[in-house]
Design a protein around this motif. Structure first.
Motif, PDB file in Angstrom:
ATOM      1  N   PRO A  34      20.427   1.449 132.588  1.00  0.00           N
ATOM      2  CA  PRO A  34      20.849   0.157 133.149  1.00  0.00           C
ATOM      3  C   PRO A  34      19.730  -0.541 133.929  1.00  0.00           C
ATOM      4  CG  PRO A  34      22.598   1.748 133.406  1.00  0.00           C
ATOM      5  CD  PRO A  34      21.399   2.506 132.897  1.00  0.00           C
ATOM      6  N   SER A  35      18.933   0.193 134.658  1.00  0.00           N
ATOM      7  CA  SER A  35      17.826  -0.420 135.412  1.00  0.00           C
ATOM      8  C   SER A  35      16.804  -1.051 134.472  1.00  0.00           C
ATOM      9  CB  SER A  35      17.132   0.620 136.289  1.00  0.00           C
ATOM     10  OG  SER A  35      18.013   1.073 137.281  1.00  0.00           O
ATOM     11  N   GLN A  36      16.498  -0.358 133.380  1.00  0.00           N
ATOM     12  CA  GLN A  36      15.554  -0.908 132.404  1.00  0.00           C
ATOM     13  C   GLN A  36      16.129  -2.165 131.763  1.00  0.00           C
ATOM     14  OE1 GLN A  36      15.165   2.621 130.006  1.00  0.00           O
ATOM     15  NE2 GLN A  36      13.253   3.227 130.993  1.00  0.00           N
ATOM     16  N   LEU A  37      17.413  -2.147 131.453  1.00  0.00           N
ATOM     17  CA  LEU A  37      18.053  -3.310 130.842  1.00  0.00           C
ATOM     18  C   LEU A  37      18.007  -4.510 131.781  1.00  0.00           C
ATOM     19  CD1 LEU A  37      19.744  -4.558 128.524  1.00  0.00           C
ATOM     20  CD2 LEU A  37      21.764  -3.810 129.781  1.00  0.00           C
ATOM     21  N   ILE A  38      18.360  -4.312 133.039  1.00  0.00           N
ATOM     22  CA  ILE A  38      18.346  -5.411 133.991  1.00  0.00           C
ATOM     23  C   ILE A  38      16.929  -5.934 134.180  1.00  0.00           C
ATOM     24  CG2 ILE A  38      18.727  -6.002 136.428  1.00  0.00           C
ATOM     25  CD1 ILE A  38      21.261  -4.217 136.220  1.00  0.00           C
ATOM     26  N   PHE A  39      15.961  -5.042 134.239  1.00  0.00           N
ATOM     27  CA  PHE A  39      14.554  -5.442 134.342  1.00  0.00           C
ATOM     28  C   PHE A  39      14.203  -6.373 133.183  1.00  0.00           C
ATOM     29  CE2 PHE A  39       9.987  -5.017 134.128  1.00  0.00           C
ATOM     30  CZ  PHE A  39       9.599  -4.862 135.459  1.00  0.00           C
ATOM     31  N   MET A  40      14.589  -5.976 131.983  1.00  0.00           N
ATOM     32  CA  MET A  40      14.293  -6.788 130.797  1.00  0.00           C
ATOM     33  C   MET A  40      15.068  -8.099 130.807  1.00  0.00           C
ATOM     34  SD  MET A  40      13.950  -3.816 127.894  1.00  0.00           S
ATOM     35  CE  MET A  40      14.107  -4.989 126.562  1.00  0.00           C
ATOM     36  N   GLN A  41      16.313  -8.083 131.259  1.00  0.00           N
ATOM     37  CA  GLN A  41      17.094  -9.312 131.327  1.00  0.00           C
ATOM     38  C   GLN A  41      16.453 -10.316 132.283  1.00  0.00           C
ATOM     39  OE1 GLN A  41      20.873  -7.533 132.343  1.00  0.00           O
ATOM     40  NE2 GLN A  41      21.641  -7.737 130.241  1.00  0.00           N
ATOM     41  N   LEU A  42      15.887  -9.832 133.378  1.00  0.00           N
ATOM     42  CA  LEU A  42      15.196 -10.722 134.307  1.00  0.00           C
ATOM     43  C   LEU A  42      13.930 -11.291 133.672  1.00  0.00           C
ATOM     44  CD1 LEU A  42      15.674  -8.789 137.666  1.00  0.00           C
ATOM     45  CD2 LEU A  42      16.788 -10.929 136.946  1.00  0.00           C
ATOM     46  N   LEU A  43      13.256 -10.492 132.855  1.00  0.00           N
ATOM     47  CA  LEU A  43      12.076 -11.000 132.138  1.00  0.00           C
ATOM     48  C   LEU A  43      12.467 -12.052 131.114  1.00  0.00           C
ATOM     49  CD1 LEU A  43       9.809  -7.911 131.394  1.00  0.00           C
ATOM     50  CD2 LEU A  43       9.290  -9.877 132.832  1.00  0.00           C
ATOM     51  N   GLU A  44      13.639 -11.915 130.557  1.00  0.00           N
ATOM     52  CA  GLU A  44      14.103 -12.837 129.521  1.00  0.00           C
ATOM     53  C   GLU A  44      14.323 -14.250 130.068  1.00  0.00           C
ATOM     54  OE1 GLU A  44      17.365 -12.570 125.958  1.00  0.00           O
ATOM     55  OE2 GLU A  44      18.049 -12.064 127.968  1.00  0.00           O
ATOM     56  N   GLU A  45      14.478 -14.367 131.385  1.00  0.00           N
ATOM     57  CA  GLU A  45      14.766 -15.663 131.996  1.00  0.00           C
ATOM     58  C   GLU A  45      13.583 -16.621 131.979  1.00  0.00           C
ATOM     59  OE1 GLU A  45      16.289 -14.852 135.894  1.00  0.00           O
ATOM     60  OE2 GLU A  45      18.126 -13.966 135.095  1.00  0.00           O
ATOM     61  N   GLY A  46      12.413 -16.178 131.572  1.00  0.00           N
ATOM     62  CA  GLY A  46      11.249 -17.070 131.522  1.00  0.00           C
ATOM     63  C   GLY A  46      10.218 -16.499 130.574  1.00  0.00           C
ATOM     64  N   SER A  47       9.080 -17.177 130.479  1.00  0.00           N
ATOM     65  CA  SER A  47       8.057 -16.703 129.555  1.00  0.00           C
ATOM     66  C   SER A  47       7.325 -15.488 130.117  1.00  0.00           C
ATOM     67  CB  SER A  47       7.080 -17.823 129.224  1.00  0.00           C
ATOM     68  OG  SER A  47       6.488 -18.317 130.414  1.00  0.00           O
ATOM     69  N   GLU A  48       6.845 -15.595 131.349  1.00  0.00           N
ATOM     70  CA  GLU A  48       6.147 -14.481 131.987  1.00  0.00           C
ATOM     71  C   GLU A  48       6.529 -14.436 133.461  1.00  0.00           C
ATOM     72  OE1 GLU A  48       1.870 -13.440 130.120  1.00  0.00           O
ATOM     73  OE2 GLU A  48       1.938 -15.281 131.291  1.00  0.00           O
ATOM     74  N   HIS A  49       6.568 -13.233 134.000  1.00  0.00           N
ATOM     75  CA  HIS A  49       6.834 -13.036 135.424  1.00  0.00           C
ATOM     76  C   HIS A  49       5.877 -11.984 135.940  1.00  0.00           C
ATOM     77  CE1 HIS A  49      10.532 -15.372 135.624  1.00  0.00           C
ATOM     78  NE2 HIS A  49      10.940 -14.789 134.512  1.00  0.00           N
TER      79      HIS A  49
END
Length: 163
Positions: A34-49
């Protein structure tokens, strides 16, 4: 033990069980915690973070962030690049494989909780938050830094062993 104490402990066991089942289903479907998924979902919100931005949004330490990045990069889910003007800065983005995994990831306990919790009136949200914080304090865990992630596999995050 009083009946109310037993009922409270039973409710906490139910939460832990749902968390465990959610983690297992997510791992089975996507290979992610779940932590990895949420990390990736936050990355999905923009091009780069930046790594620091994602860490702050998740409420996790830099060490935990580094472990997540290493695992996700090793799985081919994210790309990491050094900043051009500041080489200490790390920019992260999803790979095509990461986007495909996000597309098939099942809605888990986090999504269900968010949907239902958001629908509650503000006073009830505050009451539940207060009660949960009180339970954590009663268990002696008020000083532990914890991310807003229901993850029964937290050892996998903190322990940088390969999967």
């Amino acid at each position: 033990m009083e009946a109310r104490t037993r009922s409270a402990l039973s409710a906490m066991r139910k939460i832990l069980r749902v968390t465990e089942l959610n983690s297992k289903a997510l791992m089975r479907e996507t290979g992610l915690t779940p932590s990895q998924l949420i990390f990736m979902q936050l990355l999905e919100e923009g091009s780069e973070h930046t790594a620091g931005h994602i860490a702050a949004r998740m409420g996790i330490t830099q060490a935990t962030t580094t472990a997540l990045i290493q695992k996700l990069e090793a799985q081919g889910m994210i790309l990491r690049r050094k900043g051009e003007s500041d080489r200490r800065q790390v920019w992260l983005s999803l790979t095509d494989a990461g986007r495909r995994v996000l597309a098939i990831a099942p809605d888990g306990a986090h999504a269900r909780f968010h949907q239902q919790f958001s629908g509650l009136p503000e006073w009830e949200q505050l009451m539940l938050l207060s009660a949960l914080e009180r339970v954590a304090a009663m268990l002696g865990q008020e000083d532990i830094d914890a991310a807003a992630v229901l993850d029964s596999s937290a050892r996998l995050i903190a322990d940088p062993e390969p999967n």
